[in-house]
Scaffold this active site. Structure first.
Site, PDB file in Angstrom:
ATOM      1  N   ASP A  73       0.975  -1.333   0.111  1.00 50.29           N
ATOM      2  CA  ASP A  73       0.389  -0.072   0.020  1.00 50.29           C
ATOM      3  C   ASP A  73       0.831   1.092   0.732  1.00 50.29           C
ATOM      4  OD1 ASP A  73      -2.201   1.146  -0.371  1.00 50.29           O
ATOM      5  OD2 ASP A  73      -2.631   0.957   1.616  1.00 50.29           O
TER       6      ASP A  73
ATOM      7  N   LEU B  26      10.119 -21.255  -4.239  1.00 56.18           N
ATOM      8  CA  LEU B  26       8.256 -20.989  -3.046  1.00 56.18           C
ATOM      9  C   LEU B  26       7.195 -20.789  -3.777  1.00 56.18           C
ATOM     10  CD1 LEU B  26       8.462 -17.846  -1.595  1.00 56.18           C
ATOM     11  CD2 LEU B  26       8.961 -16.190  -3.272  1.00 56.18           C
TER      12      LEU B  26
ATOM     13  N   HIS C 114       2.092   2.982  -9.670  1.00 54.49           N
ATOM     14  CA  HIS C 114       1.665   1.927  -9.865  1.00 54.49           C
ATOM     15  C   HIS C 114       3.008   1.075 -10.319  1.00 54.49           C
ATOM     16  CE1 HIS C 114      -1.628   1.776  -7.117  1.00 54.49           C
ATOM     17  NE2 HIS C 114      -2.402   2.493  -8.542  1.00 54.49           N
TER      18      HIS C 114
END
Ligand code: IPE
Ligand code: IPE
Ligand code: MG
Length: 245
Positions: free
Chosen positions: A25, A136, A42
């Site tokens: 955020d 992962l 962004h």
């Protein structure tokens, strides 16, 4: 071959969080600070992704879940939603080869059917191309909402019960978990939300039951590996009791 990340000496490799989740955020505030359009914020917020993912993979974190786009983010302007959708395509196009090289297995959390066709196809392809990999577990939440995920699980179990595949009294936490997007992945140990906001915003409601929460003030585009290590260090200094003494 790029450098391999190692752990700083103040972190105990034997007590790493198995599953880290990040609510990325602060891109909008970052753009404002830099007098840029929100879309640039962004974009800046995808540039640190590679190092964060790579680091988690190198130091042996089992699962990393990233909140990229919530079911509520459709409420933003079309221009902003379009920019975010484009970034999702760009991210997979530029990163997929390195992710595969590092044996990263990608899972999309959220309703892919509700996405535009190009995004739906790119995400499905990323899952298909990495399903067999054993590194992962990288979970990317796109068109994801925690409540929608729980409702979907309840519906699947209700369907199984109605069609006689499971008895209602056999529905337990394990059966429920099995219907979540994160089936087979351990619960979140460490939940990080950048930018100082202290809320979950509908992310991983079930999986965070006993997560430790960190709320660094850093805006997401400014969050780098050293900040991640700081969160892991602080995590290791928390006392987790799980209801016990
Ligand atoms: C988070 O950054 C990214 C997404 C929600 C996709 P924001 O765009 O929410 O940034 P702020 O909260 O406005 O600073
Ligand atoms: C949560 O951030 C969603 C993502 C980071 C993708 P938001 O910025 O959308 O959340 P609220 O609206 O501040 O709760
Ligand atoms: Mg925000």
């Amino acid at each position: 071959m790029a450098i391999k990340y190692s752990l700083p000496s103040n972190i105990d490799p034997a007590r790493l969080p198995r599953h880290i989740a990040i609510i990325m955020d602060g891109n909008g505030r970052w753009a404002k600070q830099h007098k840029m359009l929100v879309a640039m914020g962004h974009r800046a917020g995808t540039e640190n992704l590679r190092e964060i993912i790579r680091n988690c993979s190198d130091i042996g974190i089992e699962a990393l879940s990233l909140y990229a786009f919530s079911t509520e983010n459709w409420n933003r302007s079309k221009t902003e939603v379009d920019a975010l959708m484009q970034l999702i395509l760009d991210f997979f196009a530029s990163e997929i080869d390195e992710l595969i090289q590092n044996r990263v297995r990608i899972t999309i959390l959220g309703d892919k059917a509700g996405l535009p066709a190009p995004q739906r196809e790119a995400l499905t392809q990323a899952e298909d191309r990495t399903r067999h990999l054993d590194g992962l577990r990288l979970n990317i939440a796109v068109n994801y909402g925690g409540r929608a995920e729980l409702v979907r699980a309840a519906q699947a179990l209700a369907r199984d019960a109605a069609e006689g595949r499971i008895a209602p009294e056999d529905i337990d936490a394990a059966a429920f978990e099995n219907e979540l997007y994160t089936a087979g992945i351990p619960d979140v140990d460490l939940m990080i939300r950048t930018s100082g906001e202290m809320r979950l915003s509908n992310f991983l409601l079930w999986q965070c039951s006993y997560a430790e929460f960190m709320f660094p003030e850093t805006l997401w585009p400014d969050f780098h590996v050293a900040d991640l290590h700081e969160c892991i260090y602080r995590f290791q200094n928390r006392e987790r009791r799980f209801g016990g003494r």
